[in-house]
Design an enzyme around this catalytic site. Structure first.
Site, mmCIF file in Angstrom:
data_model
loop_
_atom_site.group_PDB
_atom_site.id
_atom_site.type_symbol
_atom_site.label_atom_id
_atom_site.label_comp_id
_atom_site.label_asym_id
_atom_site.label_seq_id
_atom_site.Cartn_x
_atom_site.Cartn_y
_atom_site.Cartn_z
ATOM 1 N N ASP A 8 0.881 -1.160 0.000
ATOM 2 C CA ASP A 8 0.000 0.000 0.000
ATOM 3 C C ASP A 8 0.922 1.215 0.000
ATOM 4 O O ASP A 8 1.484 1.590 1.035
ATOM 5 C CB ASP A 8 -0.882 -0.020 1.264
ATOM 6 C CG ASP A 8 -1.693 1.269 1.405
ATOM 7 O OD1 ASP A 8 -1.760 2.040 0.433
ATOM 8 O OD2 ASP A 8 -2.258 1.471 2.498
ATOM 9 N N LYS A 70 2.275 11.082 -3.939
ATOM 10 C CA LYS A 70 1.219 10.280 -4.560
ATOM 11 C C LYS A 70 0.129 11.159 -5.181
ATOM 12 O O LYS A 70 -0.517 10.790 -6.150
ATOM 13 C CB LYS A 70 0.622 9.380 -3.467
ATOM 14 C CG LYS A 70 -0.453 8.453 -3.926
ATOM 15 C CD LYS A 70 -0.850 7.564 -2.776
ATOM 16 C CE LYS A 70 -1.965 6.614 -3.166
ATOM 17 N NZ LYS A 70 -2.278 5.691 -2.083
ATOM 18 N N GLU A 171 -7.269 0.254 -4.205
ATOM 19 C CA GLU A 171 -7.171 0.172 -2.741
ATOM 20 C C GLU A 171 -8.445 -0.346 -2.085
ATOM 21 O O GLU A 171 -8.372 -1.215 -1.210
ATOM 22 C CB GLU A 171 -6.785 1.548 -2.175
ATOM 23 C CG GLU A 171 -5.336 1.888 -2.490
ATOM 24 C CD GLU A 171 -5.009 3.361 -2.325
ATOM 25 O OE1 GLU A 171 -5.877 4.115 -1.846
ATOM 26 O OE2 GLU A 171 -3.889 3.748 -2.684
ATOM 27 N N ASP A 193 -12.781 5.246 3.003
ATOM 28 C CA ASP A 193 -11.330 5.420 3.073
ATOM 29 C C ASP A 193 -10.978 6.903 3.167
ATOM 30 O O ASP A 193 -11.005 7.624 2.170
ATOM 31 C CB ASP A 193 -10.697 4.778 1.819
ATOM 32 C CG ASP A 193 -9.175 4.897 1.818
ATOM 33 O OD1 ASP A 193 -8.624 5.559 2.703
ATOM 34 O OD2 ASP A 193 -8.548 4.318 0.919
#
Ligand code: AMP
Length: 536
Positions: A8, A70, A171, A193
């Site tokens: 991850d 990211k 994810e 999330d």
């Protein structure tokens, strides 16, 4: 057969896992932590620090310490997203190769995939030390909304780190695997999330080991750092009122305030109030000022309740879009560190009339799920993932708005095919800008993926040649394009090319071009897309 580990590669932290005797386990860092900060420092002495060592440099070298990469990866430097992110980070964001956002440190430009590869190399090192074996293959989890380009760059970062990236997984799908793999469930779940930079929500249906994404959505500008920013503003306000201090021109002091804000937020997940201490924060009239203030949970809640409310609105819109009632959701799985905030737990509980699933580790479940997928890749049909496209794919229409070709939530893999007729006599080139973004938004707000250029059109009178374009999104959300025409030649694979495009609103007219480019004179795009894009 060597094992395949799961990663991850998070905005804030990175976590790695492997499967042993069917049980997924986290691989700790060399210092024994289960996650590693996704931070890289290019130290002035030439060394590259990664993880905790890099995070510790944040105050000393804010311009050299890169975090949150990211969020920049695979985005055009001129895009609105990147413009907005400039305000978040202390380091210098520039436009590099292919117009993509890159970072400049000490006069040197680094691409975002290169920076991500430093994180991956570090992980590779500690995974191999920990497991005592060479690990050639990995599965890497990415946000569901990541574009084709972003996915390709994650793969590139993996290979720069010396890995074969066996599979990219979304994810939320990985989180669902961590929750439901081999448990024999038959239920609809919602993955909530809320990480450091973004909010993602996905609804999945689990039937045995078949994981089907029903729908996904989110807000790319809503995450833990927004909560930190609210506390930071509160601290700055108090500094102004109580200490008559402005910190605008002091990046090091601002960075200290930012770190203190995050620390306070995390402490308030456990405690009712917390003390914010910033000794010798600034100097005024030659005297250093020590700052001390108390923040309580109620104040934090009132500073941030609208942010939590936004997550609930996103969920409601998504449920409405896919005609699913709240009561049909049997579990809400919390993912991302920010879901530890009691206000978030309370909001989920009151909205769904059930508390979020306990026993799922919000920082680790994505890596655990990716590891489970990696392990199952070696086994035939152990798990079936049915993913969807979470952000529509399209081209600019004649008003400079995004015209959707492949809609959100279509099942992957998915193929769309369309015919485009030539507009002018002897037109030999077809050129179209491809974007990912919400339907109908101005293309400036969408993510520019690149320009499709097809230059194999035989000269002929207008409208007599039809170009057929096929876009295939594979199971991992990677895009491939082929084009052919009804007069000559075999289908040709097309790679999107980056073409400099003006970005401000005033340049909308230019932005609409060039579309179909006739040999000469150029007639621009006007009238082009109106008649041309028709799905077969
Ligand atoms: P992630 O990107 O999933 O690693 O999430 C990181 C975000 O979670 C950061 O904004 C952290 O500040 C936040 N976070 C981590 N732990 C907590 C906590 N206990 N309470 C509230 N927020 C947290």
């Amino acid at each position: 057969m060597s094992r395949i580990i799961g990663i991850d590669l998070g905005t804030t932290n990175t976590c790695t896992a492997f499967v042993s005797n069917k049980i997924p386990r986290v691989i700790p860092t060399e210092s024994g932590f289960n996650t590693m900060p996704s931070v890289v420092t290019f130290h002035p002495d030439g060394t590259v620090l990664v993880g905790q060592a890099a995070k510790e440099q944040m105050l000393t070298y804010p311009e050299r310490t890169l975090h949150g990469i990211k969020r920049l990866l695979g985005r055009q430097g001129s895009s609105r997203t990147v413009q907005e992110l400039r305000g978040y980070f202390s380091y210098k964001i520039v436009t590099g190769e292919k117009g993509l956002a890159a970072v400049e440190v000490g006069g040197k430009i680094h691409t975002c995939d290169e920076i991500q590869s430093h994180i991956l190399k570090q992980i590779r090192r500690y995974a191999e030390i920990n497991l005592g074996e060479d690990i050639p293959d990995v599965v890497i989890a990415v946000p569901a909304y990541y574009s084709d380009q972003q996915r390709a760059l994650v793969k590139r970062a993996g290979s720069l780190a010396g890995w074969n990236v066996k599979r990219i997984v979304n994810e939320p799908t990985a989180a669902a695997l961590a929750y439901g793999f081999n448990r024999g469930f038959d239920q609809k779940i919602l993955i909530y999330d809320l990480g450091g930079g973004t909010f993602d929500v996905s609804i999945l249906e689990i039937t045995g080991n078949v994981f089907q994404v029903v729908a996904s959505g989110g807000d790319m500008f809503l995450g833990g750092s927004d909560f930190d920013a609210r506390i930071q503003d509160w601290i700055l306000d108090m500094l102004r009122k109580q200490y008559k201090v402005e910190l605008d021109d002091d990046p090091a002091a601002l960075q200290r305030v930012r770190s203190a804000a995050e620390r306070a937020k995390i402490e308030l997940s456990l405690l009712a109030n917390t003390e914010i201490r910033l000794p010798a924060l600034v100097e005024r009239r030659g005297k250093s000022i020590d700052v001390n203030m108390v923040l309580d949970r109620d104040t934090l809640n009132s500073l941030t309740e609208d942010l939590v409310g936004r997550t609930i609105s996103v969920i409601d819109r998504l449920l409405e879009d896919c005609h699913i009632g709240k009561h049909e959701i049997e579990e809400v799985i919390p993912v991302g560190g920010q879901t530890r905030m009691p206000l978030v737990v309370d909001a989920i509980t009151s909205h769904f009339n059930r508390s979020p699933r306990k026993g799922i580790h919000p920082d680790e479940c994505v890596a655990l799920g990716a590891a489970l997928l990696g392990d199952s890749l070696a086994k035939i049909d152990a798990v079936t993932l049915l993913d969807t496209l979470s952000v529509p794919l399209g081209v600019s229409d004649r008003n400079g708005k995004l015209k959707v070709l492949i809609d959100r939530n279509v099942r992957l893999p998915h193929k769309a095919s369309m015919d485009i007729a030539t507009q002018t006599d002897n037109q030999t080139v077809l050129e179209l800008d491809v974007y990912q973004g919400e339907s109908e938004i101005p293309v400036q707000s969408a993510e520019y993926l690149g320009t499709l250029i097809y230059a194999d059109i035989p000269p002929a009178p207008a409208t007599t040649v039809k170009v057929n374009i096929e876009m295939l999104l594979d199971a991992e959300g990677m895009l491939s394009i082929t084009a052919s025409n009804n007069q000559s030649g075999a289908p040709k694979k097309i790679t999107l090319t980056t073409v400099e495009r003006p970005t401000n609103d005033d340049s909308l007219e230019e932005r609409r071009g060039p579309g179909v480019v006739p040999p000469e004179p150029s007639s621009g795009l006007k009238g082009l897309v109106r008649s041309l894009w028709s799905k077969k």
